[in-house]
Design an enzyme around this catalytic site. Structure first.
Site, PDB file in Angstrom:
ATOM      1  N   HIS A 140     -10.778  -1.550   8.540  1.00  0.00           N
ATOM      2  CA  HIS A 140     -10.435  -2.130   7.242  1.00  0.00           C
ATOM      3  C   HIS A 140     -11.271  -3.400   7.098  1.00  0.00           C
ATOM      4  O   HIS A 140     -11.051  -4.366   7.824  1.00  0.00           O
ATOM      5  CB  HIS A 140      -8.938  -2.436   7.198  1.00  0.00           C
ATOM      6  CG  HIS A 140      -8.504  -3.233   5.999  1.00  0.00           C
ATOM      7  ND1 HIS A 140      -7.497  -2.834   5.164  1.00  0.00           N
ATOM      8  CD2 HIS A 140      -8.945  -4.396   5.497  1.00  0.00           C
ATOM      9  CE1 HIS A 140      -7.342  -3.724   4.208  1.00  0.00           C
ATOM     10  NE2 HIS A 140      -8.212  -4.701   4.383  1.00  0.00           N
ATOM     11  N   HIS A 154       1.251  -1.139   8.895  1.00  0.00           N
ATOM     12  CA  HIS A 154       0.629  -1.689   7.690  1.00  0.00           C
ATOM     13  C   HIS A 154       0.881  -3.180   7.526  1.00  0.00           C
ATOM     14  O   HIS A 154       0.798  -3.716   6.425  1.00  0.00           O
ATOM     15  CB  HIS A 154       1.047  -0.898   6.438  1.00  0.00           C
ATOM     16  CG  HIS A 154       0.635   0.541   6.519  1.00  0.00           C
ATOM     17  ND1 HIS A 154      -0.680   0.918   6.616  1.00  0.00           N
ATOM     18  CD2 HIS A 154       1.354   1.687   6.579  1.00  0.00           C
ATOM     19  CE1 HIS A 154      -0.756   2.228   6.713  1.00  0.00           C
ATOM     20  NE2 HIS A 154       0.466   2.726   6.695  1.00  0.00           N
ATOM     21  N   GLU A 205     -11.187  -4.314  -1.022  1.00  0.00           N
ATOM     22  CA  GLU A 205     -10.896  -3.669   0.270  1.00  0.00           C
ATOM     23  C   GLU A 205     -11.703  -2.395   0.444  1.00  0.00           C
ATOM     24  O   GLU A 205     -11.746  -1.554  -0.461  1.00  0.00           O
ATOM     25  CB  GLU A 205      -9.416  -3.267   0.358  1.00  0.00           C
ATOM     26  CG  GLU A 205      -8.451  -4.405   0.446  1.00  0.00           C
ATOM     27  CD  GLU A 205      -7.023  -3.918   0.725  1.00  0.00           C
ATOM     28  OE1 GLU A 205      -6.159  -4.775   0.887  1.00  0.00           O
ATOM     29  OE2 GLU A 205      -6.778  -2.689   0.779  1.00  0.00           O
ATOM     30  N   ARG A 212      -5.226 -11.494  -5.822  1.00  0.00           N
ATOM     31  CA  ARG A 212      -4.429 -12.669  -5.446  1.00  0.00           C
ATOM     32  C   ARG A 212      -5.111 -13.392  -4.287  1.00  0.00           C
ATOM     33  O   ARG A 212      -6.025 -12.874  -3.665  1.00  0.00           O
ATOM     34  CB  ARG A 212      -3.043 -12.212  -4.984  1.00  0.00           C
ATOM     35  CG  ARG A 212      -3.130 -11.256  -3.788  1.00  0.00           C
ATOM     36  CD  ARG A 212      -1.858 -11.136  -2.984  1.00  0.00           C
ATOM     37  NE  ARG A 212      -2.121 -10.470  -1.723  1.00  0.00           N
ATOM     38  CZ  ARG A 212      -2.125  -9.160  -1.521  1.00  0.00           C
ATOM     39  NH1 ARG A 212      -1.894  -8.337  -2.524  1.00  0.00           N
ATOM     40  NH2 ARG A 212      -2.386  -8.665  -0.324  1.00  0.00           N
ATOM     41  N   VAL A 249      -3.071 -13.864   2.554  1.00  0.00           N
ATOM     42  CA  VAL A 249      -2.582 -14.557   3.751  1.00  0.00           C
ATOM     43  C   VAL A 249      -3.752 -15.002   4.627  1.00  0.00           C
ATOM     44  O   VAL A 249      -3.761 -16.119   5.150  1.00  0.00           O
ATOM     45  CB  VAL A 249      -1.630 -13.633   4.554  1.00  0.00           C
ATOM     46  CG1 VAL A 249      -1.262 -14.266   5.895  1.00  0.00           C
ATOM     47  CG2 VAL A 249      -0.378 -13.300   3.761  1.00  0.00           C
TER      48      VAL A 249
HETATM   49  C1  MV4 Z   1      -6.870   5.523   4.136  1.00  0.00           C
HETATM   50  C2  MV4 Z   1      -6.995   5.856   5.508  1.00  0.00           C
HETATM   51  C3  MV4 Z   1      -7.786   6.929   5.835  1.00  0.00           C
HETATM   52  N1  MV4 Z   1      -8.407   7.628   4.859  1.00  0.00           N
HETATM   53  N2  MV4 Z   1      -7.511   6.254   3.204  1.00  0.00           N
HETATM   54  C4  MV4 Z   1      -3.493   2.186   4.597  1.00  0.00           C
HETATM   55  C5  MV4 Z   1      -3.255   0.984   3.744  1.00  0.00           C
HETATM   56  C6  MV4 Z   1      -3.934   1.252   2.458  1.00  0.00           C
HETATM   57  N3  MV4 Z   1      -4.426   0.026   1.892  1.00  0.00           N
HETATM   58  C7  MV4 Z   1      -5.016   2.200   2.811  1.00  0.00           C
HETATM   59  N4  MV4 Z   1      -4.694   2.756   4.093  1.00  0.00           N
HETATM   60  C8  MV4 Z   1      -5.437   3.754   4.627  1.00  0.00           C
HETATM   61  N5  MV4 Z   1      -6.137   4.499   3.722  1.00  0.00           N
HETATM   62  C9  MV4 Z   1      -8.250   7.281   3.582  1.00  0.00           C
HETATM   63  N6  MV4 Z   1      -8.858   8.006   2.644  1.00  0.00           N
HETATM   64  C10 MV4 Z   1      -6.311   5.081   6.453  1.00  0.00           C
HETATM   65  C11 MV4 Z   1      -5.520   4.024   6.008  1.00  0.00           C
HETATM   66  C12 MV4 Z   1      -4.847   3.287   7.029  1.00  0.00           C
HETATM   67  C13 MV4 Z   1      -5.096   1.948   7.232  1.00  0.00           C
HETATM   68  C14 MV4 Z   1      -5.983   1.251   6.436  1.00  0.00           C
HETATM   69  C15 MV4 Z   1      -6.215  -0.070   6.631  1.00  0.00           C
HETATM   70  C16 MV4 Z   1      -5.570  -0.736   7.651  1.00  0.00           C
HETATM   71  C17 MV4 Z   1      -4.675  -0.077   8.456  1.00  0.00           C
HETATM   72  C18 MV4 Z   1      -4.423   1.261   8.250  1.00  0.00           C
HETATM   73  C19 MV4 Z   1      -3.531   1.921   9.082  1.00  0.00           C
HETATM   74  C20 MV4 Z   1      -3.281   3.243   8.867  1.00  0.00           C
HETATM   75  C21 MV4 Z   1      -3.916   3.932   7.855  1.00  0.00           C
END
Ligand code: MV4
Length: 447
Positions: free
Chosen positions: A208, A235, A275, A291, A294
């Site tokens: 991320h 999360h 993001e 926004r 943190v």
């Molecule tokens: C995803 C992903 C895998 N593939 N989208 C979780 C929070 C939300 N903002 C987006 N997230 C995710 N989206 C696709 N197409 C995996 C996650 C995800 C994740 C993303 C960011 C930080 C931690 C996470 C933990 C699990 C899954």
């Protein structure tokens, strides 16, 4: 510039905003629930107004009480902080309709980014790569199956009104999709009040990575580099760092230019975060946060820019003081989020702080509203302190982090400091070798 700002928030972020106001000679109004009467941000504010009982919906989410407090105290502007009303487009619009400045983006931009389907479509049109997925929301199983076949399994079902990971479901094949789709739609409707869902290709081991933006809505728009926020559990971000150990200079430059070009075209105003998921050298837009975040302090540490001060200046109509070429990102910064929780079970641990000693020294910053004798209330988020360290290199930053964690004393309640200490000596973290799933496994393994 504003003369008086009402801070519609609590805890460390309310104190953070108070500090920026104070430095600029702006008077502050703290609104607080009955549970927060003795909070540090309330003690330091120029004026205080109690806006209701402990439950957030009756106090920090009570729009009428907040607007009344602003009117009674003669505030010119309202800073929503983060969480609570910070990404409520109707609140932003209402604040302005009542003649106060909203310290944040336009209500239209908040609304656009609040709907993840609309946000993704806007990003795509602005030339930002997005995760391959359904063209907008999927109405029924037929549409979902057709989209999933084109995307390729596994697919992730996400709520249009969601974000932050709540209500996501993975489907590895058509049978799972048929089973999960109605559950996802039902959950989306009950969690977010909107049953719309969409599909994306499921990336299995992404990082991320988000990019900090500042825009003045008058053509000025810059980025302040990225933050790697892959260290999360359930999360909830636990540790963030900048720059990301995963990116090379070329990728960093590409990501920054991409985000700046797009948001300048959108005419974005105030601080914002774009993001991305990053996997195998590719970036995919997922969401935008409209926004202050943190984790903003790590960006401040490497850029030297006070992001809250810039938000205040921009909301007062001033143009950005900086061009992209004025920005130099220097060294490395890491933030540890310290929660009032048991470090093994993550059960909340509110109560009285019977000992308090914050670390100091070169390159150490603590953003916290804690003090000796303070009673952490049980009603709110368990974040009680952010330890932010800066160093010339990532290694110096890590050395300093271990030292600062050792110095930090918070007695009387349980905190996640011991977990951070264990993390700061873990080989994968030291090597920068982690993705969004790594921490989940790490916290489950005993020390
Ligand atoms: C995803 C992903 C895998 N593939 N989208 C979780 C929070 C939300 N903002 C987006 N997230 C995710 N989206 C696709 N197409 C995996 C996650 C995800 C994740 C993303 C960011 C930080 C931690 C996470 C933990 C699990 C899954």
């Amino acid at each position: 510039m504003f003369e008086k700002v009402l801070i519609a928030n609590r805890g460390e972020i309310a104190l953070r905003i108070h500090r920026a106001c104070r430095e600029m000679g702006i008077k502050t109004v703290a609104v607080h629930s009955t549970a927060d009467a003795y909070a540090m941000n309330v003690r330091l504010a120029d004026e205080t107004v109690c806006i209701g009982p402990p439950a957030a919906r009756d106090s920090y989410l009570n729009v009428a009480a907040i607007l009344s407090a602003a009117a009674i105290t003669g505030a010119d502007a309202i800073h929503p902080g983060l969480g609570f009303l910070a990404e409520d487009a109707d609140f932003a619009a209402t604040v302005e309709e009542h003649g106060f400045a909203f310290i944040g983006p336009s209500a239209e931009h908040i609304r656009l980014m609040g709907n993840k389907v609309a946000a993704k479509e806007a990003a795509r049109k602005l030339g930002i790569p997005t995760v391959p997925g359904s063209a907008g929301a999927v109405r029924d199983l037929g549409a979902a199956e057709t989209a999933a076949r084109a995307i390729g399994y596994p697919v992730l079902i996400k709520a249009a009104a969601g974000g932050g990971g709540r209500g996501m479901k993975v489907a590895h094949n058509a049978a799972e999709l048929a089973r999960m789709l109605p559950i996802a739609q039902h959950e989306a409707a009950s969690f977010f009040g909107c049953g719309e869902v969409y599909l994306e290709r499921h990336l299995e081991r992404p990082r991320h990575i988000e990019i900090q933006i500042l825009g003045d809505g008058q053509g000025g728009l810059i980025h302040l580099g990225e933050r790697d926020c892959s260290l999360q559990r359930s999360h909830q971000k636990m540790v963030e760092e900048t720059p990301s150990p995963a990116l090379n200079p070329e990728e960093r430059e590409r990501l920054g230019t991409l985000a700046v070009t797009a948001l300048r075209e959108l005419g974005y105003k105030s601080a914002g975060t774009v993001e991305f998921l990053y996997q195998d050298g590719e970036f995919f837009f997922i969401e935008m946060n409209t926004r202050l975040q943190v984790e903003h302090p790590i960006t401040e540490m490497i850029s030297g820019i006070d992001i809250v001060r810039e938000q205040l200046r921009i909301a007062a109509g001033a143009p950005l003081n900086y061009r992209q070429s004025d920005i130099t990102l220097c060294g490395h910064a890491i933030e540890c989020r310290i929660n009032a929780e048991n470090p093994d079970t993550f059960l909340p641990s509110p109560g009285r702080v019977t000992d308090y000693h914050a670390p100091g020294g070169l390159g150490v910053r603590v953003d916290s509203a804690l003090y000796h004798g303070y009673e952490v209330p049980p009603y709110y988020d368990s974040l009680i302190a952010k330890l932010i360290v800066h160093g010339k290199s990532r290694n110096e930053c890590l050395m300093r982090l271990r030292r600062a964690l050792e110095e930090y004393v918070i007695g009387g309640i349980e905190t996640t400091i011991p977990l951070h200490q264990r993390l700061a000596t873990a080989a994968e973290f030291i090597d920068g070798d982690y993705n969004v799933h790594w921490l989940e496994r790490f916290v489950r393994n005993p020390a």
